[in-house]
Enzyme design. Structure first.
Site, PDB file in Angstrom:
ATOM      1  N   SER A  84       0.803  -1.226   0.000  1.00  0.00           N
ATOM      2  CA  SER A  84       0.000   0.000   0.000  1.00  0.00           C
ATOM      3  C   SER A  84       0.834   1.274   0.000  1.00  0.00           C
ATOM      4  O   SER A  84       0.284   2.372   0.128  1.00  0.00           O
ATOM      5  CB  SER A  84      -0.968  -0.001   1.191  1.00  0.00           C
ATOM      6  OG  SER A  84      -0.291  -0.343   2.373  1.00  0.00           O
ATOM      7  N   THR A 186      -1.620   3.221   4.284  1.00  0.00           N
ATOM      8  CA  THR A 186      -0.825   4.454   4.265  1.00  0.00           C
ATOM      9  C   THR A 186       0.032   4.588   5.516  1.00  0.00           C
ATOM     10  O   THR A 186      -0.447   4.355   6.616  1.00  0.00           O
ATOM     11  CB  THR A 186      -1.803   5.648   4.268  1.00  0.00           C
ATOM     12  OG1 THR A 186      -2.701   5.490   3.189  1.00  0.00           O
ATOM     13  CG2 THR A 186      -1.071   6.963   4.184  1.00  0.00           C
ATOM     14  N   THR A 204       1.811   7.042   0.385  1.00  0.00           N
ATOM     15  CA  THR A 204       0.910   5.925   0.056  1.00  0.00           C
ATOM     16  C   THR A 204       0.871   5.685  -1.452  1.00  0.00           C
ATOM     17  O   THR A 204       1.184   6.579  -2.245  1.00  0.00           O
ATOM     18  CB  THR A 204      -0.522   6.253   0.532  1.00  0.00           C
ATOM     19  OG1 THR A 204      -1.337   5.094   0.419  1.00  0.00           O
ATOM     20  CG2 THR A 204      -1.155   7.363  -0.278  1.00  0.00           C
ATOM     21  N   ARG A 214      -7.334   9.004  -9.494  1.00  0.00           N
ATOM     22  CA  ARG A 214      -7.834   9.214  -8.127  1.00  0.00           C
ATOM     23  C   ARG A 214      -6.678   9.609  -7.207  1.00  0.00           C
ATOM     24  O   ARG A 214      -5.609   9.001  -7.208  1.00  0.00           O
ATOM     25  CB  ARG A 214      -8.482   7.925  -7.622  1.00  0.00           C
ATOM     26  CG  ARG A 214      -9.078   8.014  -6.205  1.00  0.00           C
ATOM     27  CD  ARG A 214      -8.120   7.542  -5.138  1.00  0.00           C
ATOM     28  NE  ARG A 214      -8.753   7.430  -3.824  1.00  0.00           N
ATOM     29  CZ  ARG A 214      -8.080   7.236  -2.697  1.00  0.00           C
ATOM     30  NH1 ARG A 214      -6.774   7.133  -2.710  1.00  0.00           N
ATOM     31  NH2 ARG A 214      -8.716   7.135  -1.544  1.00  0.00           N
ATOM     32  N   VAL A 215      -6.923  10.639  -6.425  1.00  0.00           N
ATOM     33  CA  VAL A 215      -5.971  11.062  -5.404  1.00  0.00           C
ATOM     34  C   VAL A 215      -6.712  11.033  -4.073  1.00  0.00           C
ATOM     35  O   VAL A 215      -7.857  11.474  -3.987  1.00  0.00           O
ATOM     36  CB  VAL A 215      -5.436  12.481  -5.706  1.00  0.00           C
ATOM     37  CG1 VAL A 215      -4.665  13.039  -4.527  1.00  0.00           C
ATOM     38  CG2 VAL A 215      -4.550  12.459  -6.959  1.00  0.00           C
ATOM     39  N   ASP A 217      -6.385  11.273   0.446  1.00  0.00           N
ATOM     40  CA  ASP A 217      -6.108  12.286   1.458  1.00  0.00           C
ATOM     41  C   ASP A 217      -4.618  12.529   1.681  1.00  0.00           C
ATOM     42  O   ASP A 217      -4.224  13.619   2.142  1.00  0.00           O
ATOM     43  CB  ASP A 217      -6.722  11.853   2.798  1.00  0.00           C
ATOM     44  CG  ASP A 217      -6.161  10.504   3.271  1.00  0.00           C
ATOM     45  OD1 ASP A 217      -6.134   9.562   2.447  1.00  0.00           O
ATOM     46  OD2 ASP A 217      -5.743  10.403   4.433  1.00  0.00           O
ATOM     47  N   THR A 237      -4.830   7.364   8.259  1.00  0.00           N
ATOM     48  CA  THR A 237      -4.747   6.186   7.395  1.00  0.00           C
ATOM     49  C   THR A 237      -6.176   5.691   7.165  1.00  0.00           C
ATOM     50  O   THR A 237      -7.082   6.055   7.910  1.00  0.00           O
ATOM     51  CB  THR A 237      -3.874   5.099   8.043  1.00  0.00           C
ATOM     52  OG1 THR A 237      -3.705   4.011   7.134  1.00  0.00           O
ATOM     53  CG2 THR A 237      -4.494   4.569   9.330  1.00  0.00           C
ATOM     54  N   GLY A 238      -6.350   4.891   6.143  1.00  0.00           N
ATOM     55  CA  GLY A 238      -7.689   4.371   5.865  1.00  0.00           C
ATOM     56  C   GLY A 238      -8.305   5.028   4.645  1.00  0.00           C
ATOM     57  O   GLY A 238      -7.582   5.556   3.788  1.00  0.00           O
TER      58      GLY A 238
END
Ligand code: GLY
Length: 327
Positions: A84, A186, A204, A214-215, A217, A237-238
């Protein structure tokens, strides 16, 4: 030995033996230690002991928090087993590994890159953006051109393992973020050095099999990470979309500014998510880590299963985070 010191040494020993988070934070809460008493400190999302160790090597020598968080973030970036982050990261749905990263220093300067391909260490490119350009965020081909001009090498970051996972994913082509994927996601890493300089980094490869372009956070200052030298720093993270909508790391630092312990501040931000987006919150994971200028730390997540690593007072340890939803 005065009784206060005896109490602290006793409780610290207890904390190491018992190893519970409550114990540590009870001490942190009740310790009116001098500001440098618990510094330096570094905290990272997930079990990232090699990363915190790399950061600690800088901090233990009296180094700068900024150098520490960069050194820490580079560890998972170069690890092909980490699916990841960086090299070995799972690609987007078209098979491209695209990377996001950001960094902040003790002066409040920031740099980030998003949708960057072919560069092993996006965190170091983000640092160059911060230090060598008039900008904060470079994306895509522009970020790549800048990295190459700065001497970074163009590399293939898609490992055989990641390619196979992508081939398998294509059979159903179903995009569904997985909670606590391998208990690794991340890396956000934030530190305070022994001169009370606060810095943070986040890096990440984003959500596996995301749409091209796609980007998340992670490269967005205030979302994936925020650091304020007056207060402390936080990282997320997440599921990035949930973090982006609430600017969670910024909010967390603001909660600390209002006087909350990092643990309580992290909990407040997660509760906000759970209240605002009840359905998504139930089905996804978001976790935060935070430290304040005194060297107190905390973490909290939506779902159980989030953990984080703290290197402090020469000890590198992983803690299970408390969570909004219980098992
Ligand atoms: N938190 C990483 C991402 O959503 O891209």
């Amino acid at each position: 030995m005065n009784s206060r010191r005896a109490f602290l040494e006793h409780t610290l020993l207890g904390a190491i033996t018992v190893g519970t988070l409550d114990f540590w934070n009870a001490i942190a809460e009740h310790t009116a230690a001098p500001p440098n008493g618990r510094l330096p400190v570094v905290i990272a999302t997930w079990d990232n002991q090699k990363a915190t160790d790399a950061a600690w090597q800088v901090l233990a020598k009296g180094g700068r928090a900024l150098d520490a968080v960069e050194a820490g973030a580079r560890i998972p970036e170069a690890d092909p087993m980490d699916t990841s982050v960086g090299y070995g990261g799972f690609p987007d749905r078209d098979g491209n590994v695209t990377l996001d990263a950001c960094i902040m220093d003790e002066f409040g300067k920031a740099g980030s890159v998003a949708f960057l391909q072919h560069i092993l260490h996006p965190i170091s490119v983000a640092r160059r953006v911060m230090e060598k350009t008039p900008h904060v965020l470079l994306v895509g081909d522009g970020a790549l051109e800048f990295a190459l001009a700065e001497g970074f090498k163009k590399e293939n970051l898609l490992t055989e393992t990641a390619r196979k996972a992508w081939e398998e994913w294509k059979i159903k082509s179903e995009y569904k973020p997985v909670i606590n994927i391998e208990r690794h996601d991340t890396i956000g890493i934030v530190a305070v050095d022994d001169q009370q300089r606060v810095s943070g980094a986040c890096t990440t490869s984003g959500m596996a099999f995301k749409m091209r372009g796609r980007v998340g956070d992670s490269p967005i200052i205030g979302a994936g990470m925020f650091s304020d030298n007056e207060v402390g720093a936080a990282a997320a993270t997440g599921l990035g979309e949930m973090v982006l909508r609430t600017l969670g790391s910024f909010l967390l630092v603001e909660e600390m500014r209002r006087g909350k312990h990092p643990m309580k501040a992290a909990e407040t931000v997660v509760r906000r998510l759970a209240q605002k987006y009840p359905k998504e919150a139930r089905e996804n994971q978001v976790g935060y880590v935070a430290i304040d200028k005194k060297g107190r730390f905390g973490g909290f997540s939506l779902q159980p299963g989030f953990n984080y690593t703290v290197y402090q007072q020469g000890v590198n340890r992983v803690f299970e985070a408390d969570s909004f939803f219980k098992k």
